[in-house]
Scaffold this motif. Structure first.
Motif, short mmCIF file in Angstrom:
data_model
loop_
_atom_site.label_atom_id
_atom_site.label_comp_id
_atom_site.label_asym_id
_atom_site.label_seq_id
_atom_site.Cartn_x
_atom_site.Cartn_y
_atom_site.Cartn_z
N VAL A 276 0.91 -1.19 -0.07
CA VAL A 276 0.08 -0.13 -0.01
C VAL A 276 0.89 1.32 0.00
O VAL A 276 0.57 2.32 -0.70
N GLU A 277 1.74 1.18 0.69
CA GLU A 277 2.72 2.57 0.86
C GLU A 277 3.52 2.43 -0.62
O GLU A 277 3.64 3.91 -0.94
N LYS A 278 3.94 1.44 -1.21
CA LYS A 278 4.32 1.62 -2.56
C LYS A 278 3.58 2.08 -3.49
O LYS A 278 3.85 3.00 -4.53
N ALA A 279 2.26 1.49 -3.41
CA ALA A 279 1.21 2.43 -4.48
C ALA A 279 0.88 3.90 -4.01
O ALA A 279 0.99 4.36 -5.00
N ALA A 280 1.15 4.18 -2.89
CA ALA A 280 0.97 5.60 -2.74
C ALA A 280 2.18 6.35 -3.05
O ALA A 280 1.92 7.37 -3.55
N VAL A 281 3.29 5.88 -3.02
CA VAL A 281 4.61 6.63 -3.65
C VAL A 281 4.12 6.67 -4.95
O VAL A 281 4.56 7.69 -5.77
N ALA A 282 3.92 5.58 -5.82
CA ALA A 282 3.86 5.71 -7.18
C ALA A 282 2.88 6.73 -7.72
O ALA A 282 2.97 7.58 -8.74
N LEU A 283 1.68 7.06 -7.10
CA LEU A 283 0.59 7.90 -7.53
C LEU A 283 1.58 9.29 -7.18
O LEU A 283 1.14 10.44 -8.07
N GLY A 284 2.05 9.55 -6.10
CA GLY A 284 2.83 10.69 -5.86
C GLY A 284 3.64 11.11 -6.87
O GLY A 284 3.92 12.05 -7.22
N GLU A 285 4.36 10.06 -7.27
CA GLU A 285 5.61 10.07 -8.19
C GLU A 285 4.79 10.54 -9.95
O GLU A 285 5.58 11.14 -10.59
N ALA A 286 3.60 10.16 -9.74
CA ALA A 286 2.79 10.52 -10.99
C ALA A 286 2.27 11.88 -10.85
O ALA A 286 1.49 12.28 -12.03
N GLY A 287 2.33 12.65 -9.88
CA GLY A 287 2.01 14.00 -9.57
C GLY A 287 0.67 14.20 -8.89
O GLY A 287 0.50 15.44 -8.51
N ALA A 288 0.41 13.03 -8.10
CA ALA A 288 -0.97 13.31 -7.46
C ALA A 288 -0.40 13.99 -6.06
O ALA A 288 0.64 13.60 -5.60
N THR A 289 -1.51 14.52 -5.40
CA THR A 289 -1.16 14.98 -4.10
C THR A 289 -1.58 13.63 -3.08
O THR A 289 -2.82 13.34 -3.10
N VAL A 290 -0.80 13.33 -2.25
CA VAL A 290 -0.86 11.96 -1.70
C VAL A 290 -0.46 12.23 -0.12
O VAL A 290 0.09 12.77 0.44
N VAL A 291 -1.70 11.72 0.52
CA VAL A 291 -1.54 11.78 2.17
C VAL A 291 -2.16 10.73 2.89
O VAL A 291 -2.95 9.96 2.37
N GLU A 292 -1.46 10.45 3.91
CA GLU A 292 -1.84 9.37 4.83
C GLU A 292 -3.04 9.81 5.59
O GLU A 292 -3.13 10.96 6.15
N VAL A 293 -3.99 8.80 5.42
CA VAL A 293 -5.26 9.26 6.45
C VAL A 293 -5.84 8.06 7.21
O VAL A 293 -5.40 7.12 7.55
N VAL A 294 -6.80 8.50 8.26
CA VAL A 294 -7.56 7.77 8.89
C VAL A 294 -8.83 7.43 8.73
O VAL A 294 -9.77 8.33 8.72
N PRO A 295 -9.32 6.37 8.47
CA PRO A 295 -10.64 5.92 7.92
C PRO A 295 -11.58 6.27 9.24
O PRO A 295 -11.28 6.23 10.45
N PRO A 296 -13.14 6.62 8.65
CA PRO A 296 -13.92 6.85 10.05
C PRO A 296 -14.09 5.73 11.05
O PRO A 296 -13.90 4.23 10.42
N ALA A 297 -14.13 5.98 12.33
CA ALA A 297 -14.10 4.86 12.99
C ALA A 297 -15.31 3.84 12.70
O ALA A 297 -15.29 2.52 13.11
N GLY A 298 -16.40 4.22 12.24
CA GLY A 298 -17.53 3.19 12.08
C GLY A 298 -17.01 2.12 11.19
O GLY A 298 -17.78 1.15 11.22
N VAL A 299 -15.99 2.20 10.25
CA VAL A 299 -15.72 0.99 9.56
C VAL A 299 -15.30 -0.12 10.18
O VAL A 299 -15.11 -1.14 9.89
#
Length: 487
Positions: A276-299
């Protein structure tokens, strides 16, 4: 590795081979991987006739993304000329009409090669039943290809079919795709009509949780198939006329991407976390704005809600359909139906209260995802496990609580488009990453999947793992009869 469906279509378009030749090639491929026990019904003569008809249409100047392309269909979808057993001894009649999605691909000129195995009524992440037996993983026969579209996962992963149609309730497209190194996409609830799926679920307690969607070996392939499958049929009440956006027009550099690994329920292995971390880096390298997030507690309650909905009537409807004789069912199915892990409803009022909780969580997750264009998460907490075992080292006695699959249950409850893309291989097993987008934005899922395919090689990264599939290895199918049906 076999060419992708898109590449095959280009060869057909240029006249480098015929649809009949391509059909014969894949019928031979199915024979070569019969030991996987992935395909449970075939009508080779009908496939050959469809291929000949496709050739005639090509000669007449017709074109289309599926014209002449072979594909396979999950057994839970009706296809005239082949049984639709859904892994159950209770249904032996032949369907009299095609499921709407099967009708659409046939009209588009696709060649249906056969029907693929699944757990009984789709009620498991292990593809096994008393009708046809167990399906093995394409890279390791000791392991499961997942479920419930596990036959599709196995046959596609073995390079014996270029495209497949699966269904996804709690993860049944995404899980086999992740386990077998494939691309799969569960569309927004209602994007694709479910008319002709069995057992019919719209009037059941899980009414709109199950979707029909594409599986394949490349982003462009599943996008082409989804384009044919999508759209209302004026029969399924959950399929509205929402336009399907062009995924190739998405500017990835303008995307806002959130990613997470921890959801408070599953305990992902390190390899899944890294993917998952590698996928996030790849999208960041493609120019996307990438941030680590926390899903809602309800999940944290997604898995509980999913199975409480499934068992809202205490399993009575399912047992009315299939009976409760132990010899007719694998133990896992019977245990799940007779003893739901999170309990069932005790009254209509209790069920309506559960529905409200489900809708509240759906709204909560949709509001959260709407802050991003794409959200990345694990598909499952671990890679394909050994037969009969849960993934990610979960103790066996907790298997039927399905906590390792909470990531997929979250977006099933939310009804959002969610796909799987292969990102890594660890100890000989593929690791997929889940790609989620706001409602009706399958174009964003596909655009992100293409970035990941370009960055990590997609299905091609698992090419060396398929060496054994033609070796004639045999499967242990003692739990069932291991007999496909062929006309």
């Amino acid at each position: 590795m076999e060419p992708t469906a898109t590449a095959w279509r280009e060869q057909l378009r240029r006249g480098e081979l015929s649809a009949v030749e391509l059909c014969e090639h894949y019928l031979a491929r199915l024979d070569a991987v019969a030991h996987l026990n992935a395909v449970v019904a075939r009508d080779d003569e009908a496939a050959r006739a469809a291929a000949a008809a496709a050739d005639a249409r090509i000669r007449a100047g017709e074109d289309g993304p599926l014209l002449g392309i072979p594909l396979t269909v999950k057994d839970g979808l009706d296809a005239v000329g082949m049984p639709c057993r859904t892994g159950s001894l209770a249904r032996a009649d032949q369907p009299v009409r095609d499921a709407e999605v099967v009708r659409r691909v046939k009209a588009a000129g696709a060649v249906v090669l056969g029907k693929t195995n699944m757990p009984e009524l789709g009620m498991s992440y292990e593809t096994d039943n008393r009708v046809y037996g167990r399906t093995d993983h394409p890279f390791d026969p000791r392991r499961t290809p997942g479920g419930s579209s596990g036959g599709e996962g196995a046959v596609l992963g073995a390079d014996a079919s270029p495209l497949g149609i699966g269904t996804d309730g709690g993860g049944s497209i995404r899980v086999p795709s992740a386990f077998c190194g494939l691309f799969g996409l569960r569309p927004t609830t209602g994007r694709v009509p479910g008319t002709g799926a069995w057992p019919p679920g719209r009037a059941g307690s899980t009414f709109d949780l199950t979707c029909v969607g594409p599986m394949g070996r490349g982003t462009a392939d599943i996008a082409s198939l989804l384009g044919v499958l999508a759209g209302p049929d004026l029969v399924d009440p959950f399929a509205p006329p929402v336009p399907f956006a062009d995924w190739t027009a998405v500017d990835v550099s303008r995307l806002r991407v959130g990613w997470y690994v921890e959801d408070g329920v599953a305990a992902p292995v390190s390899e899944v976390r890294a993917a998952v971390e590698k996928a996030a880096v790849a999208l960041g390298e493609a120019g996307a704005t990438v941030v680590e997030v926390v899903p809602p507690a309800g999940v944290r309650r997604a898995t509980e809600y999913f199975f409480r909905a499934t068992a809202a009537d205490g399993g009575e409807r399912l047992l009315d359909l299939v009976g409760d004789r132990p010899e007719d069912h694998v133990p896992q199915f019977l245990e799940l139906v007779r003893h739901p892990p999170y309990g069932g409803s005790t009254s209509a009022a209790d069920y309506f209260a559960l529905l409200q909780e489900i809708f509240d969580l759906r709204a909560e997750v949709r509001r959260w995802v709407a802050d991003y264009d794409v959200v990345l998460a694990p598909v499952v907490a671990g890679p394909a496990p050994l037969h009969g075992e849960p993934p990610a080292g979960v103790p066996g006695e907790r298997y039927l609580r399905y906590e390792s699959f909470n990531y997929t249950h979250t977006y099933s409850i939310a009804g959002l488009p969610a796909g799987s893309a292969p990102v890594a291989v660890s100890d000989g097993l593929p690791i997929g990453v889940q790609v989620v987008a706001p409602a009706w934005r399958e174009d964003l899922v596909l655009a992100a999947q293409q970035v990941l395919e370009d960055a990590f090689g997609g299905f091609a990264m698992t090419d060396h793992l398929r060496a054994w599939t033609g070796s004639g290895a045999t499967a242990d199918t003692s739990s069932g009869r291991n007999r496909g049906e062929q006309r």
